[in-house]
Design an enzyme around this catalytic site. Sequence first.
Site, PDB file in Angstrom:
ATOM      1  N   THR A 104       8.770 -21.479  10.023  1.00  9.97           N
ATOM      2  CA  THR A 104       7.742 -21.679  11.037  1.00  9.97           C
ATOM      3  C   THR A 104       6.914 -20.415  11.043  1.00  9.97           C
ATOM      4  O   THR A 104       7.383 -19.369  10.621  1.00  9.97           O
ATOM      5  CB  THR A 104       8.383 -21.856  12.432  1.00  9.97           C
ATOM      6  OG1 THR A 104       9.279 -22.964  12.407  1.00  9.97           O
ATOM      7  CG2 THR A 104       7.350 -22.114  13.502  1.00  9.97           C
ATOM      8  N   ARG A 137      11.017 -37.189  12.689  1.00 10.36           N
ATOM      9  CA  ARG A 137      11.653 -36.064  13.399  1.00 10.36           C
ATOM     10  C   ARG A 137      10.624 -35.014  13.818  1.00 10.36           C
ATOM     11  O   ARG A 137       9.738 -34.644  13.068  1.00 10.36           O
ATOM     12  CB  ARG A 137      12.698 -35.422  12.489  1.00 10.36           C
ATOM     13  CG  ARG A 137      13.439 -34.225  13.112  1.00 10.36           C
ATOM     14  CD  ARG A 137      12.855 -32.906  12.675  1.00 10.36           C
ATOM     15  NE  ARG A 137      13.672 -31.775  13.164  1.00 10.36           N
ATOM     16  CZ  ARG A 137      13.306 -30.503  13.047  1.00 10.36           C
ATOM     17  NH1 ARG A 137      12.169 -30.183  12.480  1.00 10.36           N
ATOM     18  NH2 ARG A 137      14.094 -29.555  13.515  1.00 10.36           N
ATOM     19  N   VAL A 138      10.748 -34.563  15.051  1.00 12.71           N
ATOM     20  CA  VAL A 138       9.910 -33.483  15.581  1.00 12.71           C
ATOM     21  C   VAL A 138      10.826 -32.366  16.068  1.00 12.71           C
ATOM     22  O   VAL A 138      11.793 -32.626  16.797  1.00 12.71           O
ATOM     23  CB  VAL A 138       9.023 -33.979  16.741  1.00 12.71           C
ATOM     24  CG1 VAL A 138       8.246 -32.810  17.354  1.00 12.71           C
ATOM     25  CG2 VAL A 138       8.058 -35.054  16.254  1.00 12.71           C
ATOM     26  N   GLY A 174      13.508 -21.444  14.196  1.00  7.77           N
ATOM     27  CA  GLY A 174      14.940 -21.646  14.034  1.00  7.77           C
ATOM     28  C   GLY A 174      15.290 -23.110  13.926  1.00  7.77           C
ATOM     29  O   GLY A 174      14.437 -23.945  13.607  1.00  7.77           O
TER      30      GLY A 174
END
Length: 360
Positions: free
Chosen positions: A226, A254-255, A278
């Site tokens: 990220t 999926r989020v 993470g």
Amino acid sequence: MRYSICYILILFICFNCAETSKTSENKNENTTTNESKISTETKAEFAIIIHGGAGTILKQNMTPEKEAAYKATLEEAIRVGYEILKQGGSSLDAVQKTINVMEDSPLFNAGKGAVYTNAETNELDASIMDGKTLNAGASAGTTTVKNPINLARIIMDKSPHVMMAGVGAETYAKEQNLVIVDPSYFYTENRLNSVKRAKEREQIELDHDDKTAFFDAEIQNYKFGTVGCAALDKNGNLAAGTSTGGMTNKRYGRVGDAPIIGAGTYANNNSCAVSSTGWGEYFIRAMVAHDISALMQYKDVSLKEAAQEVIQKKVPELGGDGGIVAVDKHGNMVAEFNTAGMYRASMNAKGELTIGIYKE
């Protein structure tokens, strides 16, 4: 004679009272001066901190050339935001433009470097938050928006909503004249190879515990990635933003935590601004970003103490891992993580630059 002694005693008492009062005034004056000095020294004019993902990042697995490339892009990104803040620009603009640089780099799991889903497509998420107003914007599951953080900002500034997802979010992006690209723009060979390896591993028949342990260790590398930024501007306003391609080999729409306000991103002028990276499922369950802010507000602990409590205790106890970058209302910055490494950089108002990759 008796009156003379009394008169002398009265004069002596008055003199001492005057001196005591003068000393007290001087002490109060010095205390005020010292407190003012401390306040001036501890409050930074502005500050900015970024991350490029946390995970199993080990020096022995990194070539000198690749390490240099990561550091160069981290520096390029943070200097963009630093210059905006230095010129008196807003923390929101600094966060957005800084993240744009990392979204445009194939090195990070956001924008151009986004990882692949199980269907070998790219689905991107992002969010941004204004610490002054507590307004926020987020997008999830987009496949054609070049810079998802820009869509999150537009949603925050121009729509009545906080989050938009999928086709609807892309329709809104087109209406707002954001840059739309063909999904092939997000192609990178190493990301595609990664998802193929992950899918191959899923086919492995696991007969023994040691093989299971090996398999679990291998897939650790696919949970993370990220980019994010937190900043304080000269007007005392905080902002944070996060952008990601999500988890390698993810399915079923999926989020993760990146677009979830309070989990992946949070900013409040009364406390701090936080961007997370993470294992998203655990960061959502722990509401990591908001929890750090809440600890500061309700328990009156420092940013560092709050970050350590959440990242080193709360998240691992749930079974998750990862890290955060954050800045508080005084300009104190923290990069806290419980993994082997986290790509990160920070700059203070003096222009002092710090870049890190591994756990030091």
